[in-house]
Write an enzyme that holds these catalytic residues in place. Structure first.
Site, PDB file in Angstrom:
ATOM      1  CG  HIS A  24      -0.709  -0.133   2.512  1.00  0.00           C
ATOM      2  ND1 HIS A  24       0.278   0.614   3.102  1.00  0.00           N
ATOM      3  CD2 HIS A  24      -1.223  -0.921   3.481  1.00  0.00           C
ATOM      4  CE1 HIS A  24       0.348   0.278   4.379  1.00  0.00           C
ATOM      5  NE2 HIS A  24      -0.536  -0.645   4.632  1.00  0.00           N
ATOM      6  CG  HIS A  78      -4.140  -5.820  12.598  1.00  0.00           C
ATOM      7  ND1 HIS A  78      -5.047  -4.802  12.581  1.00  0.00           N
ATOM      8  CD2 HIS A  78      -3.119  -5.425  11.772  1.00  0.00           C
ATOM      9  CE1 HIS A  78      -4.603  -3.838  11.784  1.00  0.00           C
ATOM     10  NE2 HIS A  78      -3.442  -4.190  11.278  1.00  0.00           N
ATOM     11  CD  GLU A  80      -3.323  -3.050   7.496  1.00  0.00           C
ATOM     12  OE1 GLU A  80      -2.690  -3.134   8.579  1.00  0.00           O
ATOM     13  OE2 GLU A  80      -3.030  -2.247   6.597  1.00  0.00           O
ATOM     14  CG  ASP A  82      -1.493  -7.181   6.219  1.00  0.00           C
ATOM     15  OD1 ASP A  82      -2.535  -6.731   6.722  1.00  0.00           O
ATOM     16  OD2 ASP A  82      -0.367  -6.791   6.564  1.00  0.00           O
ATOM     17  CG  HIS A 145      -1.160  -0.119  12.363  1.00  0.00           C
ATOM     18  ND1 HIS A 145      -1.452   0.352  11.104  1.00  0.00           N
ATOM     19  CD2 HIS A 145      -1.108  -1.466  12.252  1.00  0.00           C
ATOM     20  CE1 HIS A 145      -1.523  -0.671  10.253  1.00  0.00           C
ATOM     21  NE2 HIS A 145      -1.319  -1.778  10.923  1.00  0.00           N
ATOM     22  CG  ASP A 164       0.585  -5.160  11.528  1.00  0.00           C
ATOM     23  OD1 ASP A 164       1.024  -6.245  11.108  1.00  0.00           O
ATOM     24  OD2 ASP A 164      -0.320  -4.530  10.963  1.00  0.00           O
ATOM     25  CE1 TYR A 191       4.965  -3.417   9.124  1.00  0.00           C
ATOM     26  CE2 TYR A 191       4.644  -2.458  11.292  1.00  0.00           C
ATOM     27  CZ  TYR A 191       4.157  -3.162  10.213  1.00  0.00           C
ATOM     28  OH  TYR A 191       2.852  -3.596  10.214  1.00  0.00           O
ATOM     29  CG  HIS A 224       4.153  -7.849   8.559  1.00  0.00           C
ATOM     30  ND1 HIS A 224       3.625  -8.382   7.412  1.00  0.00           N
ATOM     31  CD2 HIS A 224       3.232  -6.981   9.032  1.00  0.00           C
ATOM     32  CE1 HIS A 224       2.410  -7.853   7.211  1.00  0.00           C
ATOM     33  NE2 HIS A 224       2.159  -7.004   8.178  1.00  0.00           N
TER      34      HIS A 224
END
Lengths: 396, 53
Positions: A24, A78, A80, A82, A145, A164, A191, A224
């Site tokens: 993104h 989370h 999001e 991914d 986040h 994350d 990051y 990640h």
């Protein structure tokens, strides 16, 4: 790649995305991983899923350990995509009636991502869940986040699944911090700078909160990149340091140029600052990615922006960068603007206004040079640079 | 004075505490916050807050 047993009966079942280069808008030069974890206990528990297009690979990994249909619990740290994109396909294999534990905001947000009516089971902050031999504690980490973000802690093993937080976009076969010859910290820093910088005050509060809880994690497992098992203090201390945003004797000169005049100004300023003992990085906006520039901005004491005036306004890449930087809310920075122009010269004032809006300490009205900098113009650039250098902290 | 919760991130505005980081004195009722005040955690606007029952 096979699952990796990270502790007795606890597995990494994530996937490696070797080829992603644009996450993104964040440049991921070395790819990334989407980490998910499986805990084999009386209640078999899956923590997070992966990006949807990797779900087959992910389910295959789980199947090497256990038939997915035998999974009892799913935890979503989370929302999001991914980490949740694979949820619908995964739930089909696991059984759509199985509980999906998530934060209250996770429940709300997951419901807005997927049409499937899963058995969302919101958990309270500090709530716990027994898996049999082990127990989990959930920690809400709102806005770290996303509103839904939370951590899951395995009490008996001291494993913190940190979503994350502490992540790095870094694809590798190695799964742990101690296995990587290349230092992982620059990737963790990037990051932080691009994803978490604006939440620095919350990170400091979170670290205090973790300390007050007397957790003694043996492992930090982000969603990640690699997991930390050797040097947990290093990554946690780095997060504190980055959150504090202590300005260094460092300047990032972010610029674009049309006929090399603004560039000549940028290089002159850079050299003069370098001579004044400043760690200086001139970064051309069409040669450097904005996410790499922000990584340099993180610990810089000054951000000096150079923009030509194009059609009475800012050069478009400069607007792009200013918008991006504004959202990330860097603090305690000196700001300054310069640029070459042809006949109207609005850009420098526009940059200054944008920097003031971001609460930068804007030192000067800005430095404008018409057309090509001459000998006198170059001398003005040096003077401009030296004045900024004087205001920077002495510590590198 | 009532507390108000941000429907985006769950932050609770407590009038007793105000929002000193953003220039809001303790003791400021939610109704008296400036219209351009935003959630200090996630940036949601005032209209995205709900009264805490």
């Amino acid at each position: 790649m096979k699952p990796v047993e990270i502790a007795d009966g606890i597995y990494w079942v994530g996937v490696i995305d070797w080829n992603i280069r644009d996450f993104h808008g964040y440049s991921t030069h070395l790819g990334s991983t989407y980490n998910a974890y499986l805990i084999m206990d009386e209640k078999i528990t899956l923590i997070d899923t992966v990006k949807s297009e990797f779900t087959d690979d992910f389910l295959e990994k789980i199947s090497a350990i256990v038939d997915p249909a035998k999974i009892d619990y799913v935890i979503s740290n989370h929302t999001e995509m991914d980490h949740s994109g694979g949820l619908p396909q995964t739930m089909k294999r696991i059984g759509e009636d199985k509980p999906v534990f998530c934060s209250r905001m996770g429940h709300k947000n997951l419901s807005m991502h997927f049409t499937g009516k899963f058995n969302y089971t919101p958990v309270e902050d500090r709530g716990s869940l027994s898996l049999g031999k082990r127990s989990l504690t959930f920690l809400e980490t709102r806005m770290l986040h996303w509103p839904d973000s939370m951590f899951t802690y395995v009490n008996e093993n001291g494993i913190l699944f940190s979503s994350d937080a502490f992540g790095q976009h870094y694809a590798s076969v190695e799964r742990f911090d101690d296995q990587l010859k290349e230092d992982i910290m620059p990737h963790a820093k990037k990051y932080f700078a691009n994803i978490l910088l604006l939440y620095s005050p919350l990170i400091l509060k979170l670290v205090d909160r973790l300390k007050a809880m007397n957790l003694s994690p043996a492992m930090i497992c982000p969603d990640h990149g690699v997991m930390f098992r050797e040097n947990l203090g290093k990554i946690v201390n780095a997060y504190v340091e980055w959150s504090l945003q202590r300005p260094k004797r460092k300047a990032v000169i972010v610029y674009d140029t049309m006929w090399h005049s603004t560039e000549r100004m940028a290089f002159t300023i850079a050299e003069a600052m370098g001579h004044a003992g400043v760690d200086v990085r001139p970064m051309h906006l069409r040669k450097c990615d904005r996410s790499d520039i922000i990584t340099e901005v993180l610990d810089a004491g000054a951000v000096i922006i150079g923009s030509p005036t194009l059609n009475n306004g800012l050069f478009p890449t400069v607007s792009d960068f200013l918008t991006y930087m504004k959202g990330l809310k860097p603090r305690d920075k000196i700001g300054a603007a310069f640029g070459s122009y042809g006949w109207s010269g609005e850009s420098v004032d526009l940059v200054n206004r944008a920097l003031e809006d971001m609460k930068f300490n804007v030192l000067f009205p800005g430095l404008k040079i018409q057309y090509v900098p001459d000998y006198e113009g170059i001398a003005t650039c040096k003077d401009f640079a030296e004045k900024i250098a004087q205001k920077l902290p002495l510590e590198a | 004075m009532s507390k108000y919760e941000c429907t985006v991130c769950g932050y609770v505005y407590n009038p007793e505490d105000g929002d000193p980081d953003n220039g809001i004195e303790p003791g400021t009722a939610f109704e008296n916050l400036p219209e351009d005040w935003v959630c200090p955690v996630c940036g949601a606007t005032k209209d995205q807050f709900e009264k805490v029952a």
